[in-house]
Structures are given as C-alpha cells and as structure tokens.
Design a protein around this motif. Structure first.
Motif, PDB file in Angstrom:
ATOM      1  N   UNK A  43       0.823  -1.199   0.000  1.00  0.00           N
ATOM      2  CA  UNK A  43       0.000   0.000   0.000  1.00  0.00           C
ATOM      3  C   UNK A  43       0.862   1.256   0.000  1.00  0.00           C
ATOM      4  N   UNK A  44       2.017   1.190   0.663  1.00  0.00           N
ATOM      5  CA  UNK A  44       2.931   2.325   0.664  1.00  0.00           C
ATOM      6  C   UNK A  44       3.494   2.569  -0.735  1.00  0.00           C
ATOM      7  N   UNK A  45       3.729   1.482  -1.481  1.00  0.00           N
ATOM      8  CA  UNK A  45       4.173   1.641  -2.873  1.00  0.00           C
ATOM      9  C   UNK A  45       3.072   2.267  -3.718  1.00  0.00           C
ATOM     10  N   UNK A  46       1.843   1.777  -3.547  1.00  0.00           N
ATOM     11  CA  UNK A  46       0.724   2.315  -4.326  1.00  0.00           C
ATOM     12  C   UNK A  46       0.579   3.822  -4.113  1.00  0.00           C
ATOM     13  N   UNK A  47       0.788   4.272  -2.876  1.00  0.00           N
ATOM     14  CA  UNK A  47       0.555   5.667  -2.518  1.00  0.00           C
ATOM     15  C   UNK A  47       1.809   6.530  -2.618  1.00  0.00           C
ATOM     16  N   UNK A  48       2.938   5.915  -2.991  1.00  0.00           N
ATOM     17  CA  UNK A  48       4.190   6.676  -2.995  1.00  0.00           C
ATOM     18  C   UNK A  48       4.109   7.844  -3.986  1.00  0.00           C
ATOM     19  N   UNK A  49       4.658   9.011  -3.622  1.00  0.00           N
ATOM     20  CA  UNK A  49       4.612  10.177  -4.520  1.00  0.00           C
ATOM     21  C   UNK A  49       5.182   9.919  -5.907  1.00  0.00           C
ATOM     22  N   UNK A  50       6.169   9.030  -6.010  1.00  0.00           N
ATOM     23  CA  UNK A  50       6.734   8.718  -7.327  1.00  0.00           C
ATOM     24  C   UNK A  50       5.681   8.060  -8.211  1.00  0.00           C
ATOM     25  N   UNK A  91       3.586   9.617 -11.576  1.00  0.00           N
ATOM     26  CA  UNK A  91       3.393   9.036 -12.905  1.00  0.00           C
ATOM     27  C   UNK A  91       1.916   9.075 -13.270  1.00  0.00           C
ATOM     28  N   UNK A  92       1.074   8.705 -12.337  1.00  0.00           N
ATOM     29  CA  UNK A  92      -0.378   8.675 -12.571  1.00  0.00           C
ATOM     30  C   UNK A  92      -0.897  10.046 -13.003  1.00  0.00           C
ATOM     31  N   UNK A  93      -0.484  11.084 -12.296  1.00  0.00           N
ATOM     32  CA  UNK A  93      -1.011  12.430 -12.550  1.00  0.00           C
ATOM     33  C   UNK A  93      -0.151  13.235 -13.521  1.00  0.00           C
ATOM     34  N   UNK A  94       0.969  12.670 -13.934  1.00  0.00           N
ATOM     35  CA  UNK A  94       1.841  13.371 -14.872  1.00  0.00           C
ATOM     36  C   UNK A  94       2.629  14.494 -14.237  1.00  0.00           C
ATOM     37  N   UNK A  95       2.764  14.465 -12.906  1.00  0.00           N
ATOM     38  CA  UNK A  95       3.441  15.537 -12.190  1.00  0.00           C
ATOM     39  C   UNK A  95       4.866  15.184 -11.785  1.00  0.00           C
ATOM     40  N   UNK A  96       5.277  13.955 -12.045  1.00  0.00           N
ATOM     41  CA  UNK A  96       6.624  13.539 -11.671  1.00  0.00           C
ATOM     42  C   UNK A  96       7.655  14.270 -12.518  1.00  0.00           C
ATOM     43  N   UNK A  97       8.679  14.791 -11.875  1.00  0.00           N
ATOM     44  CA  UNK A  97       9.729  15.478 -12.611  1.00  0.00           C
ATOM     45  C   UNK A  97      10.486  14.529 -13.520  1.00  0.00           C
TER      46      UNK A  97
END
Length: 236
Positions: A17-24, A28-34
């Motif tokens: 669950x921590x992986x699912x919710x990780x900001x990284x 990717x999901x929201x396209x906000x990852x640098x």
C-alpha cells in the motif's frame, strides 16, 4: 488451502500500500513527476531488468522439471527483449546517450536490491528464489492496473502504464505464482516463514526503488583526480 504466494501477498499488503501511494507512483499517474526523477529511475530500472533476466536463467537451473525450465527461460528472454526495448525508447526520449549508459553505475538502493536477489538465488532453492523474484512483476502489475485509466500528458508515462497493465505481465505473474506454489507445496513451516520474509524483503526494496527515484538518491560524486581512499573516507 492457500498457496505460499497468496499468504505472502496478504502479509505484505501494508508495505505494498505504501508503494501504491508513494509520490513517485502517484506522480506518474497524474503526470506531475519530474523528468529528472524519472530519468534517474529509468537508468536504475534498466540495470535491474538486465540482471532480473539473468536471474530467471539461474532460477531455471534450480529445477529438473522441463516445463518449469521452459517457462522461466521464456520469461527471462521476454524481459531481456521486450522491457529493455521500452527502456531504450525511453532512453531516446530522455536524452540518455550510449556514452552515459556505458558510464552508468547503479545507485546504492538498486545495487542493494540486486545483491539481495543474487544472495537468495545462490542458496539454490527454487521456492526461495521465486519468493525473492515475485514482488517485482506482481507489484508492478497491480500498480499498472490501478493506473491504467490514468491519462498523464507525457507519452513516456503513458507507455510505462501500458507496459505494466498488459496481459503479458499478468500472464507471467500467474505463471510464476503457480511455479512458486508448486515448488513450495511440501515446505515446512520454518521454510514458509523464511520465504515470506524474503518476499517482504524484496517488497521493501521495491519501496526503496520509488524513493530512490523521487529523491535522485545516488553515490556521492568523486572529484576528478580525487584519491579513492580519501573519497570513501569522506562519506558521512
């Protein structure tokens, strides 16, 4: 009766669950990852996949079952050919040159994860080996399913999601789960405990992989001409 794979998955759920919710992952999901974070991650992942393919060949050598050997080698070949092709296309998109890749050295977390896998595989027990290998494709597939309807603008993120929500990934996960359950059907309680622990260790390293990408974690840079002994002695 539940097989070892389902039992291990249940026990690892809080970690997953921590992986699912990780900001990284959410980036990717929201396209906000640098892109600098994704670029760092992709190089580490390409290294990981190369070694992961080799490890499947080593796993195949741990059984005399011809069908199991064939399945493991097929998965290993698929990893070497298909997933690395994705990395190569992403390398082009991110401007990662051949020279940069040739000079690449895995970051501490990537190196530690692969070292963990080789350590487990060296024990020569297929059940233990699959316990170590399983979290990677299985976790990525579950992440792919969660992200499959996401629509990030960047094509590299779209391709990443498509790769890990594909039927081929699902098929390989089911094959390896069945192999693990079969290889472990006569395992003692102590062996099942050991395999579950190994599964959790790999799951932890998966979480560290996201963090490595998010923070650009790497070895400290050695100054040109700096003595190697002095360099390592200066690391905090």
């Amino acid at each position: 009766m539940e097989g070892i794979s389902q039992l291990a998955r249940k026990q690892s759920d809080a970690l997953w669950q921590k992986s699912f919710k990780h900001p990284f992952v959410q980036g990717i999901k929201h396209g906000t990852l640098g892109l600098d974070s994704f670029r760092h991650y992709i190089k580490q992942d390409a290294y990981y996949v190369r070694e992961f393919a080799k490890l499947h060949g080593m796993a195949a050598a741990q059984t005399d079952d011809a069908a199991a050997v064939s399945k493991l080698l097929k998965i290993g070949n698929g990893l070497a050919e298909g997933e690395l092709q994705l990395h190569q296309s992403v390398f082009q998109a991110l401007g990662i040159s051949d020279q940069e890749w040739e000079a690449f050295r895995p970051a501490p977390d990537a190196y530690a994860y692969i070292s963990h896998l080789y350590h487990v595989v060296s024990r020569g027990k297929l059940g233990y080996t699959l316990a170590a290998l399983m979290p990677c494709p299985w976790l990525y597939y579950e992440i792919g399913l969660q992200l499959k309807d996401a629509q990030p603008q960047a094509k590299i993120f779209q391709d990443w999601i498509a790769e890990y929500s594909s039927e081929d990934i699902e098929k390989n996960v089911l094959i390896e789960r069945a192999l693990w359950d079969e290889a472990s059907k006569d395992a003692s309680d102590a062996e099942c405990h050991d395999m579950t622990h190994i599964f959790l260790q790999s799951s932890y390293y998966e979480l560290r992989f996201w963090q490595m990408g998010a923070t650009l974690s790497d070895w400290p840079e050695q100054e040109k001409g700096e003595d190697v002994h002095d360099f390592y002695s200066s690391i905090d």
